[in-house]
Design a protein around this motif. Structure first.
Motif, PDB file in Angstrom:
ATOM      1  N   ALA A  93      32.618  29.351   8.583  1.00  0.00           N
ATOM      2  CA  ALA A  93      31.766  29.299   7.253  1.00  0.00           C
ATOM      3  C   ALA A  93      32.438  28.156   6.393  1.00  0.00           C
ATOM      4  CB  ALA A  93      32.186  30.683   6.655  1.00  0.00           C
ATOM      5  N   GLU A 109      36.641  33.800   2.907  1.00  0.00           N
ATOM      6  CA  GLU A 109      36.713  34.731   1.848  1.00  0.00           C
ATOM      7  C   GLU A 109      36.278  36.269   2.431  1.00  0.00           C
ATOM      8  OE1 GLU A 109      33.279  33.604  -0.639  1.00  0.00           O
ATOM      9  OE2 GLU A 109      31.834  33.440   1.197  1.00  0.00           O
ATOM     10  N   ALA A 167      33.578  39.370   2.542  1.00  0.00           N
ATOM     11  CA  ALA A 167      32.308  39.320   2.608  1.00  0.00           C
ATOM     12  C   ALA A 167      31.653  40.780   2.580  1.00  0.00           C
ATOM     13  CB  ALA A 167      31.493  38.469   3.513  1.00  0.00           C
ATOM     14  N   HIS A 172      30.627  45.573   6.908  1.00  0.00           N
ATOM     15  CA  HIS A 172      29.810  45.235   8.000  1.00  0.00           C
ATOM     16  C   HIS A 172      29.871  46.656   8.911  1.00  0.00           C
ATOM     17  CE1 HIS A 172      27.485  42.643  10.703  1.00  0.00           C
ATOM     18  NE2 HIS A 172      28.033  43.168  11.763  1.00  0.00           N
ATOM     19  N   LYS A 184      34.139  42.488   6.798  1.00  0.00           N
ATOM     20  CA  LYS A 184      33.600  41.302   7.244  1.00  0.00           C
ATOM     21  C   LYS A 184      34.481  40.177   6.109  1.00  0.00           C
ATOM     22  CE  LYS A 184      29.714  38.157   7.744  1.00  0.00           C
ATOM     23  NZ  LYS A 184      28.116  38.236   7.687  1.00  0.00           N
ATOM     24  N   ARG A 201      34.639  35.875   6.147  1.00  0.00           N
ATOM     25  CA  ARG A 201      34.137  34.712   6.713  1.00  0.00           C
ATOM     26  C   ARG A 201      35.374  33.761   6.851  1.00  0.00           C
ATOM     27  NH1 ARG A 201      30.169  35.507   2.339  1.00  0.00           N
ATOM     28  NH2 ARG A 201      28.411  36.655   3.306  1.00  0.00           N
ATOM     29  N   GLU A 243      34.666  40.953  -2.843  1.00  0.00           N
ATOM     30  CA  GLU A 243      33.423  39.952  -2.735  1.00  0.00           C
ATOM     31  C   GLU A 243      33.055  39.484  -3.928  1.00  0.00           C
ATOM     32  OE1 GLU A 243      30.137  41.948  -1.255  1.00  0.00           O
ATOM     33  OE2 GLU A 243      30.718  43.742  -1.316  1.00  0.00           O
TER      34      GLU A 243
END
Length: 98
Positions: free
Chosen positions: A23, A27, A29, A32, A37, A39, A98
């Motif tokens: 990515a 970070e 994200a 999920h 999630k 990145r 996020e």
């Protein structure tokens, strides 16, 4: 308590993560499915993404890298980490980061 992390009786935390290597920046994200999630800017080559993941999680929790262990998913996007010495509250903040 969230589905993506669990706390054992001995205080160890187990985190289920979905990783997106390569990515633009490292970070959180959001969620999920039943995993958090993350990145990662590191490429999925020669374990670099795994090293970056451990370093990122340890830094976010203010722990030494040795307190974060990759339990499963060495070559998969879905990974399970074991964390020693962090509180469930500190880990729960990841989902709001996020």
């Amino acid at each position: 308590m969230s589905e993506w992390f669990k706390q054992a009786a001995d205080g160890r935390l187990t985190l289920t993560l979905h990783i997106q290597p390569g990515a633009k920046k490292t970070e959180f994200a959001g969620l999920h499915g039943d995993a958090l999630k993350i990145r990662l800017a590191a490429p999925p080559v020669d374990g670099k993404a795994n090293e970056a993941l451990i370093r990122f999680v340890a830094d976010q929790l203010g722990l030494a890298k040795s307190a974060v262990n990759l339990k499963s998913g060495q070559t998969s996007r879905r990974k399970v980490l074991e964390v020693i010495g962090a509180t469930a509250e500190a880990v729960a903040r990841f989902a709001q980061a996020e």
